[in-house]
Scaffold this active site. Structure first.
Site, PDB file in Angstrom:
ATOM      1  N   GLU A 190       0.825  -1.224   0.000  1.00  0.00           N
ATOM      2  CA  GLU A 190       0.000   0.000   0.000  1.00  0.00           C
ATOM      3  C   GLU A 190       0.852   1.264   0.000  1.00  0.00           C
ATOM      4  O   GLU A 190       0.656   2.157   0.840  1.00  0.00           O
ATOM      5  CB  GLU A 190      -0.961  -0.007   1.200  1.00  0.00           C
ATOM      6  CG  GLU A 190      -1.969  -1.125   1.121  1.00  0.00           C
ATOM      7  CD  GLU A 190      -3.108  -1.029   2.137  1.00  0.00           C
ATOM      8  OE1 GLU A 190      -3.021  -0.215   3.082  1.00  0.00           O
ATOM      9  OE2 GLU A 190      -4.088  -1.793   1.986  1.00  0.00           O
ATOM     10  N   GLU A 309      -5.393  -8.404  -0.258  1.00  0.00           N
ATOM     11  CA  GLU A 309      -6.121  -8.094   0.980  1.00  0.00           C
ATOM     12  C   GLU A 309      -7.572  -7.858   0.603  1.00  0.00           C
ATOM     13  O   GLU A 309      -7.869  -6.977  -0.215  1.00  0.00           O
ATOM     14  CB  GLU A 309      -5.578  -6.840   1.676  1.00  0.00           C
ATOM     15  CG  GLU A 309      -4.230  -7.042   2.333  1.00  0.00           C
ATOM     16  CD  GLU A 309      -3.781  -5.832   3.163  1.00  0.00           C
ATOM     17  OE1 GLU A 309      -4.653  -5.123   3.722  1.00  0.00           O
ATOM     18  OE2 GLU A 309      -2.570  -5.595   3.227  1.00  0.00           O
TER      19      GLU A 309
HETATM   20  O1  AHR Z   1      -5.216  -5.790   7.077  1.00  0.00           O
HETATM   21  C1  AHR Z   1      -5.080  -4.648   7.878  1.00  0.00           C
HETATM   22  C2  AHR Z   1      -4.339  -3.523   7.171  1.00  0.00           C
HETATM   23  O2  AHR Z   1      -5.110  -3.084   6.083  1.00  0.00           O
HETATM   24  C3  AHR Z   1      -3.010  -3.875   6.535  1.00  0.00           C
HETATM   25  O3  AHR Z   1      -1.943  -3.779   7.415  1.00  0.00           O
HETATM   26  C4  AHR Z   1      -2.876  -2.825   5.465  1.00  0.00           C
HETATM   27  O4  AHR Z   1      -2.119  -3.264   4.370  1.00  0.00           O
HETATM   28  C5  AHR Z   1      -4.304  -2.474   5.112  1.00  0.00           C
HETATM   29  O5  AHR Z   1      -4.518  -1.114   5.120  1.00  0.00           O
END
Ligand code: AHR
Length: 522
Positions: A190, A309
């Site tokens: 990210e 994610e």
């Molecule tokens: O999954 C929780 C957080 O969400 C992770 O650390 C990050 O990559 C995202 O913003």
């Protein structure tokens, strides 16, 4: 929040009667193959995901390495194929060298991402050993926030070179004779987000990702690399970010990532139930952008997607606050409802529909942190509601996704516009020359029952083996295993098959799985 809109091709009916929908598939029309890595998860050094989650040496079920046996057992039952590690935001301030070698000599550090104390008792060798014992593929992320290409190349040397170099010999002297052979790597995490340690512009990130990719591949040319895409569809830089990053890295990477989290805002159930439709829009936009760069660069190579994610996350309720620094605080421990389980099932349907381009998926995260598995310190590990749709989909999906033409009523949603009440995917796998196993996953997002005609000419001789559903209710968060079992799929009305049409009854706001076997009688 919910207003019905008429739809020409399906019977929207009156508000009390069941609505009707159709799905048409044919064995010759295959959209893509399913990559088993779609059923991945994520373990980050965050809250109680590692410490008190997968790892708790004092726990009654802990193995010789300190990893909880009960969590390992549930991870297997969940059907996880791949695990991303060690972050997440955590990785952007992580010094991986802190987490190797004798445990009693490892430093404790302040984790910049989650304001926690990281004792480094679990590091690269411990995690990769656990992944091997769990029979899951590791997906490692490197730090491109506070560090750069040299530490990334050193880490690949540590994990993947058999010996005879400084970093590989260090691994051997740490008691790991064989290389770990990590094939899949994320180039940071990210990096578009203002919350990220070492946030970068797309040009800055594209430049460092390209250089890190070259250095890592120089150490091990067989690795696969994921460039960071956007951390969400609503990031102001979305689209331009992917375009710039891929222009700088196209020949050096294999995948571009996307991250997608959904939650219910206020009483807007309809938009929340349409999360899968929002995810599909996001996926299609990333595919379009990656393919536009392909055209611009006159490239023959196709970049696929890593949805590394995704989940239901009540992010708007989270605040870092002003807590004292502590080790493994209870962070992001969302407790899920049956409605959340239906939405997780809906997201999985949408991922599978795009299996031709989405090759990797990681539900974030595995345990305690927005997770399907929860633990009590020194106590039990238990399945949340969201465990069930994941486990069922991972267990029963076929190897091929069929093109499906869906005709269903639509609902106007506040956040996503008009959305189909039916989300469905049909998968198939050859059992032998004559027999095919079929699995269909279906979500009725509407408030009325939905009668679905699944038309399957070409699978004429079809025998239904199983049909079960999860129904959303209004009870809210299910705070223990006994009440979370309300989201276990239960047998529904018996499907009826006649003339290559199987008719299914989907309860309102529900997720369902149909399993069947087709025999070729020609
Ligand atoms: O999954 C929780 C957080 O969400 C992770 O650390 C990050 O990559 C995202 O913003």
């Amino acid at each position: 929040m919910r207003a019905r809109v008429p739809e020409s091709s399906a019977d929207s009916g009156d508000n009390d009667a069941a609505a009707r929908a159709t799905i048409t598939v044919h064995p010759d029309f295959v959209r893509g193959t399913v990559d088993p890595r779609l059923f991945g998860t994520f373990v980050e050094h965050l809250g109680r995901c590692v410490y008190g989650g997968i790892y708790e040496p004092e726990h009654a079920t802990a193995d010789a390495e300190g990893f909880r046996g009960d969590v390992g057992e549930l991870t297997r039952e969940l059907g996880v194929t791949l695990v991303r590690y060690p972050g997440g935001n955590f990785v952007s301030g992580y010094r991986w060298e802190d987490g190797v070698g004798p445990v009693d000599q490892r430093p404790s550090r302040v984790d910049l991402a989650w304001r926690s104390i990281e004792p480094n008792h679990v590091g690269t060798d411990e995690f990769l050993g656990w992944a091997r014992r769990q029979n899951v593929q590791p997906m490692m992320a490197i730090n491109l926030g506070s560090r750069g290409l040299q530490s990334a190349a050193n880490l690949v040397e540590y994990t993947n070179v058999s010996g005879g170099t400084a970093w590989s010999d260090l691994r051997r002297s740490n008691g790991v004779a064989e290389p770990h052979g990590v094939k899949l790597w994320c180039l940071g995490n990210e990096m578009d987000g203002p919350w990220q340690t070492g946030q970068k512009t797309a040009s800055e990130y594209g430049a460092i990702a390209a250089e890190a990719a070259k250095a890592m591949r120089a150490v091990d040319p067989s690795i696969e690399l994921v460039a960071c895409g956007s951390s969400g569809r609503d990031m102001p830089t979305f689209g331009a970010w992917e375009s710039t990053v891929l222009e700088r890295t196209y020949d050096l990477v294999d995948y571009v990532s996307l991250h997608a989290y959904y939650e219910q805002f206020g009483d807007d159930r309809a938009s929340f139930l349409a999360s899968g439709a929002a995810l599909e829009g996001f996926i299609e936009d990333v595919v379009a952008t990656a393919d536009a760069v392909k055209g611009k660069l006159h490239s023959k190579k196709t970049i696929n997607l890593s949805l590394d994610e995704w989940n239901v996350w009540y992010l708007s309720r989270f605040s870092m606050g002003t807590r004292e620094l502590s080790h493994a605080p209870e962070l992001l421990e969302d407790t899920y409802s049956t409605l959340d389980a239906v939405v997780v099932g809906d997201l999985l349907v949408s991922m599978l529909k795009h299996a031709d381009r989405v090759r990797i998926g990681c539900q974030a995260q595995l345990v305690n942190v927005i997770a399907p598995i929860r633990t009590q310190r020194g106590g039990a590990a238990w399945r949340q509601t969201t465990f069930f749709p994941f486990a069922e989909t991972a267990a029963h999906h076929g190897s091929q996704v069929l093109h499906a033409t869906v005709s269903a009523p639509q609902t106007e949603t506040a956040r996503h516009g008009p959305v189909s009440d039916l989300n469905a995917v049909v998968t198939a796998s050859a059992i032998d020359e004559d027999r095919t196993s079929i699995a269909a996953f279906l979500v009725n997002r509407g408030r009325r029952p939905l009668v679905v005609d699944l038309r399957h000419a070409g699978f004429d001789n079809l025998r239904v083996l199983d049909f079960r559903s999860i129904e959303a209710d209004d009870v809210g968060a299910r705070t223990d295993e006994a009440s979370a079992r309300a989201a276990m799929p239960r047998p529904g009305a018996k499907p009826v098959t006649a003339d290559a049409v199987t008719t299914l009854q989907l309860p309102p706001e529900s997720w369902s799985v149909l399993r069947a076997e087709a025999v070729d009688s020609t």
